[in-house]
Design an enzyme around this catalytic site. Structure first.
Site, PDB file in Angstrom:
ATOM      1  CB  SER A  94      -0.965  -0.045   1.179  1.00 47.50           C
ATOM      2  OG  SER A  94      -2.031   0.845   0.984  1.00 47.50           O
ATOM      3  CG  ASP A 192      -7.713  -4.135  -1.957  1.00 50.83           C
ATOM      4  OD1 ASP A 192      -8.580  -3.502  -1.340  1.00 50.83           O
ATOM      5  OD2 ASP A 192      -6.503  -3.847  -1.946  1.00 50.83           O
ATOM      6  CG  HIS A 222      -5.436  -2.794   1.306  1.00 49.95           C
ATOM      7  ND1 HIS A 222      -5.359  -2.325  -0.001  1.00 49.95           N
ATOM      8  CD2 HIS A 222      -4.647  -1.976   2.046  1.00 49.95           C
ATOM      9  CE1 HIS A 222      -4.560  -1.265  -0.037  1.00 49.95           C
ATOM     10  NE2 HIS A 222      -4.114  -1.046   1.193  1.00 49.95           N
TER      11      HIS A 222
END
Length: 246
Positions: A94, A192, A222
């Protein structure tokens, strides 16, 4: 009131090849511990920095900016260099994946792995993420609902300048994808948001290296390093690292 134990950076010493592990936004190095231990068992040395303000309250987190977190990444890279590692790969999840791309654009690196990377995020979305984090943190502290509601109301008056800077960091990094020439493996979770698959495709098309692959994992959300596909994710990352020229 419960005292929350603050997470810390970790350094798992293995072989002569080093990996810089970069965690996600509003999370901490726990994201990367299982992967780090797995890579250490397979003869890699792994260091995971903790970004400033992460693992603390949302109010404290918002006193830091992405420029502070980027310094933490640079310091992590330098720590590995100072420990004598000549060859370093970078793996990020991320926000950590955004930083991994930036590392690949700006520093000498042997390979890059990104997971769950967004090519764009509005500051208002990031603000909601902070609120969600804040509420969970306050509950962990053992605060009652009335106290939490009062503090959440105050939190909404705090400047989100750091989140605007975060939005800009993502945009600037994505604009410079052509600068990335190291081998790259781009991973995303099929469970996700669709944005992350779209982002993976954009990154794949935009980086300059010929050594680039993308893969989606059917049971992953995620936080891919802690999800149902963890064994496949870890094995695929190890295969990628083993195939690099070190």
């Amino acid at each position: 009131m419960m005292k929350i134990v603050s997470p810390k950076p970790f350094f798992y010493k293995g072989g002569e090849k080093a990996v810089l592990l970069l965690h996600s936004f509003t999370s901490n190095t726990i994201d990367m511990k299982k992967l780090g231990k797995y890579l250490q068992k397979n003869n890699y040395s792994c260091y995971a920095p903790l970004y400033s303000g992460h693992g603390l309250s949302a109010e404290e987190l918002l006193t830091y900016r992405p420029s502070d977190w980027w310094k933490d990444v640079l310091n992590g890279y330098q720590l590995l260099k100072d420990e004598g590692f000549k060859n370093i790969a970078v793996i990020g999840l991320s926000l950590g994946g955004v930083f991994a791309l930036k590392v690949g654009q700006e520093l000498k690196i042997n390979g890059v792995v990104t997971m769950s990377v967004p090519i764009h995020r509005e500051a208002t979305f990031l603000q909601k993420r902070v609120y969600h984090y804040a509420k969970g943190y306050k509950q962990l502290e053992g605060k009652n609902e009335e106290q939490i509601n009062l503090e959440m109301k105050c939190l909404k008056n705090i400047s989100i300048d750091s989140l605007v800077e975060f939005q800009q960091l993502i945009d600037i990094t994505m604009d410079k994808l052509a600068l990335l020439t190291s081998p790259i493996r781009i991973l995303y979770g099929e469970l996700d948001e669709p944005l992350y698959k779209e982002s993976a495709e954009v990154i794949l098309q935009s980086v300059e290296t010929n050594q680039k692959t993308m893969k989606g994992y059917p049971n992953s959300k995620h936080l891919m390093t802690l999800g149902s596909d963890i064994n496949d994710v870890n094995k695929d990352i190890l295969t990628f690292l083993n195939d690099l020229i070190w």
